[in-house]
Design a protein around this motif. Structure first.
Motif, PDB file in Angstrom:
ATOM      1  N   TYR A 158     -19.240 -46.541  15.670  1.00  0.00           N
ATOM      2  CA  TYR A 158     -18.639 -45.303  15.957  1.00  0.00           C
ATOM      3  C   TYR A 158     -18.375 -44.522  14.610  1.00  0.00           C
ATOM      4  CZ  TYR A 158     -17.994 -46.074  20.794  1.00  0.00           C
ATOM      5  OH  TYR A 158     -18.244 -46.426  22.367  1.00  0.00           O
ATOM      6  N   TYR A 192     -21.974 -53.515  21.177  1.00  0.00           N
ATOM      7  CA  TYR A 192     -21.386 -53.745  20.035  1.00  0.00           C
ATOM      8  C   TYR A 192     -20.082 -54.624  20.308  1.00  0.00           C
ATOM      9  CZ  TYR A 192     -18.219 -50.122  21.897  1.00  0.00           C
ATOM     10  OH  TYR A 192     -17.461 -49.153  22.795  1.00  0.00           O
ATOM     11  N   ARG A 213     -19.344 -55.648  23.931  1.00  0.00           N
ATOM     12  CA  ARG A 213     -19.545 -54.558  25.124  1.00  0.00           C
ATOM     13  C   ARG A 213     -21.081 -54.288  25.286  1.00  0.00           C
ATOM     14  NH1 ARG A 213     -16.517 -49.884  26.470  1.00  0.00           N
ATOM     15  NH2 ARG A 213     -17.104 -50.931  28.312  1.00  0.00           N
ATOM     16  N   HIS A 216     -23.407 -48.217  25.752  1.00  0.00           N
ATOM     17  CA  HIS A 216     -23.035 -47.392  26.543  1.00  0.00           C
ATOM     18  C   HIS A 216     -22.808 -45.914  25.840  1.00  0.00           C
ATOM     19  CE1 HIS A 216     -19.466 -49.081  25.127  1.00  0.00           C
ATOM     20  NE2 HIS A 216     -18.826 -48.036  24.972  1.00  0.00           N
ATOM     21  N   HIS A 218     -19.869 -42.783  26.208  1.00  0.00           N
ATOM     22  CA  HIS A 218     -18.716 -42.419  26.964  1.00  0.00           C
ATOM     23  C   HIS A 218     -18.788 -40.810  27.557  1.00  0.00           C
ATOM     24  CE1 HIS A 218     -15.977 -45.744  25.509  1.00  0.00           C
ATOM     25  NE2 HIS A 218     -16.697 -45.741  24.616  1.00  0.00           N
TER      26      HIS A 218
HETATM   27 FE   LIG Z   1     -17.409 -47.294  23.649  1.00  0.00          FE
END
Ligand SMILES: [Fe+2]
Length: 287
Positions: A158, A192, A213, A216, A218
């Motif tokens: 991110y 990630y 995870r 995806h 969000h």
């Molecule tokens: Fe996420």
């Protein structure tokens, strides 16, 4: 006659200490918390050293939290508490888009963007079109619905995890058009690991758990008169779809990345032809 604080009287003594709490909900929460916390301590019977370890663990978690890192949310996530709270608060009717965890990366406000904008502000990877509609349960399109999106990049990072990322990279706030539609350009995110260089990562390692995870995007979608939903679009075929370390996957939220051959749309949006697409409709229940 009062009695000494002992193994036998400890729990009732602490519960009683909250008896005069004016706020009824706070009293209920503290009584229950006391009973469950004492029950846990009685079950585990920690040594003094284990108690110190627990205090140090929680202290380290607090020290790691700032406006870009939320280690307490991570702890809640890997313990399944975030998903449990989410489930309790989103008992939605069948047909409504299912909810999942907010996660620790919605820490900055997404910038308002126009439909079709590219939210990947500094990336070379091929673009993907994400498009869909926000709908009511009866299938009615919802114009003017707000859609907040944020995602990791193709390396699974991110913007807030990178010192050199442009502000608000891979984030955007969109408003659906008159037909309830939204569309934007982005890159396909990668799976990630959650940040595992802190106490939560140490917990995962000590217990033989992995930090990953599945890939995806969000979403938070909201519309007038409707129950907002905090959810994800999971990328089909991503690793860890069956083993998300924060327990966030719901099969109804998995979508394929398909190839589309449409020179008109490609030219209009500045995409190569054929281009990649993720189609996702979001269905909201009435408030
Ligand atoms: Fe996420």
């Amino acid at each position: 006659m009062s009695s000494d604080f002992s193994e036998q009287t400890a729990t009732e003594a602490v519960v009683q200490s909250f008896a005069a709490t004016q706020d009824a909900r706070l009293r209920e929460v503290m009584e229950s918390f006391t009973r469950h916390l004492h029950g846990f301590v009685r079950d585990v019977e920690p040594s003094q050293r284990e108690w110190e370890t627990a205090i140090a663990f929680l202290t380290d978690i607090g020290h790691l939290c700032d406006d870009r890192r939320q280690e307490f949310i991570l702890l809640s996530d890997v313990m399944g508490v975030s998903m449990l709270v989410d489930a309790i608060n989103n008992r939605l009717p069948v047909g409504a888009t299912e909810s999942t965890v907010l996660g620790p990366f919605h820490v900055v406000e997404s910038p308002r963007r126009a439909l079709g904008d590219d939210i990947a502000t500094a990336h070379d990877s091929p673009r993907c079109l994400v498009r869909g509609r926000v709908l009511g349960l009866d299938g009615t399109p919802l114009p003017g619905a707000l859609l907040d999106v944020w995602q990791a990049d193709d390396r699974g990072l991110y913007d807030v995890q990178k010192a050199d990322a442009p502000e608000h990279d891979l984030r955007g706030l969109f408003t659906t058009d008159a037909e309830g539609r939204f569309w934007f350009r982005t890159i396909v995110p990668a799976h990630y690991p959650i940040p595992d260089d802190g106490p939560v990562g140490a917990l995962l390692r000590a217990t033989g758990r992995h930090p990953y995870r599945p890939a995806h995007i969000h979403l938070i979608a909201g519309a007038e008169g409707h129950h907002p939903v905090t959810t994800h679009v999971f990328v089909e075929d991503s690793p860890y779809l069956d083993d998300d370390t924060v327990f966030g996957v719901k099969q109804s939220l998995v979508r394929p990345v398909t190839d589309e051959d449409d020179p008109g749309i490609a030219a209009e949006l500045g995409l190569p032809n054929p281009f990649r697409v993720i189609d996702v409709d979001v269905t909201l229940a009435k408030a």
